[in-house]
Write a protein that holds these residues in place. Structure first.
Motif, PDB file in Angstrom:
ATOM      1  N   ARG A  60       0.738  -1.150  -0.280  1.00 55.67           N
ATOM      2  CA  ARG A  60      -0.066   0.099  -0.015  1.00 55.67           C
ATOM      3  C   ARG A  60       0.887   1.568   0.213  1.00 55.67           C
ATOM      4  N   ASP A  61       1.988   1.361   0.508  1.00 57.42           N
ATOM      5  CA  ASP A  61       2.821   2.394   0.732  1.00 57.42           C
ATOM      6  C   ASP A  61       3.831   2.503  -0.448  1.00 57.42           C
ATOM      7  N   PRO A  68      -1.554   0.168   7.756  1.00 53.37           N
ATOM      8  CA  PRO A  68      -0.548  -0.610   7.468  1.00 53.37           C
ATOM      9  C   PRO A  68      -0.424  -2.293   7.750  1.00 53.37           C
ATOM     10  N   ASP A 116      -7.780   4.924  -2.297  1.00 53.05           N
ATOM     11  CA  ASP A 116      -7.692   3.809  -1.633  1.00 53.05           C
ATOM     12  C   ASP A 116      -8.655   3.791  -0.256  1.00 53.05           C
ATOM     13  N   ARG A 166       0.771   4.158  -5.599  1.00 60.78           N
ATOM     14  CA  ARG A 166       0.317   5.314  -5.605  1.00 60.78           C
ATOM     15  C   ARG A 166       0.307   6.315  -6.685  1.00 60.78           C
ATOM     16  N   ASP A 201      -4.158   4.550   4.650  1.00 58.76           N
ATOM     17  CA  ASP A 201      -2.555   4.194   4.889  1.00 58.76           C
ATOM     18  C   ASP A 201      -2.739   3.021   5.916  1.00 58.76           C
TER      19      ASP A 201
END
Length: 251
Positions: free
Chosen positions: A171-172, A193, A187, A177, A191
């Motif tokens: 995701r990061d 995690p 998304d 992105r 964020d």
């Protein structure tokens, strides 16, 4: 438009048929309107899944011979009015994934007088867990995401859009992105995690590589599901997959 959606990688290795049957029973009693599954590679597994999910009369998948193309299956309790599978162009290092024909499965779902396009996808795996731009596997994933962005930009795709599946990209990652921005999506997990892949001794801190993205007009509450062992048809208990599922309740 209110609806529930689940994405889940079913894991083709091991006792996949028994796990698919157990998953089917769980889904048949679940609240999800749409279910996006990955790694339903065997046509026999697809048949077992369909027998166990009678409450989902509508299904989308690609060609099923000799294998279910892409391993992608989308189940729906709402009518599916259009289906389309596109494989990603195979680039990069030689790998067995070529035989899966990984790609994206589009399904246009009708909710009364409204429509939703659901894109179920499974990207190539990153064998090194290195998502830097110079990594050859990350470059493959970036190429596939660029193809996906181009497909989603087609002028006929005017419905609200949900893109879900096993991205094999955390995701990061800047790669993800950039895709989210290029495709004009948001998304749904923000964020968060929390991993979507079951930790192992070899990989104790895995990244969140399964995603649910959607048009900015859509809002959802999300949660990780299908994390515990379940009873198989023969009485054994087993985890359904090496992944967790992501459930989204769209508001």
């Amino acid at each position: 438009m209110k609806f529930g959606l689940l994405t889940f990688n079913t894991l083709f290795r091991g006792d996949s048929r028994a796990r698919i049957q157990a998953l089917g029973r769980i889904l048949d009693e679940s609240p999800y309107d749409v279910v996006c599954l990955q790694e339903v590679i065997s046509p026999l597994n697809l048949m077992a899944l369909r027998r166990a999910t009678r409450s989902y009369p509508h299904v989308a998948h690609g060609p099923i011979m000799p294998l279910v193309h892409g391993g992608l299956v989308t189940l729906s309790r709402r009518p599916i009015t259009r289906r389309y599978f596109r494989p990603y162009t195979f680039v990069g290092p030689a790998r067995p994934e070529r035989f899966m024909r990984k790609g994206v499965l589009l399904a246009r779902v009708r909710f009364g007088n409204e429509y939703l396009t659901v894109a179920n996808t499974h990207l190539s795996a990153n064998k090194t867990d290195d998502w830097s731009r110079t990594n050859p596997y990350a470059q493959v994933e970036a190429s596939e995401l660029a193809e996906l962005a181009g497909l989603l930009a087609h002028p006929t795709l005017t419905d609200p859009l949900v893109v879900a599946g096993d991205f094999n990209v955390p995701r990061d990652s800047p790669i993800l992105r950039e895709f989210v921005g290029a495709a004009g999506l948001r998304d749904m997990l923000g964020d968060d995690p929390a991993t979507t892949y079951r930790p192992t001794a070899e990989l104790p801190y895995p990244k969140p590589i399964d995603q649910i993205l959607a048009s900015p007009s859509l809002r959802a509450n999300t949660s990780l599901v299908l994390r515990d062992e379940v009873a198989l048809p023969d009485g054994r208990f087993m985890y359904l997959s090496d992944h967790y599922g992501i459930a989204a309740e769209f508001l």
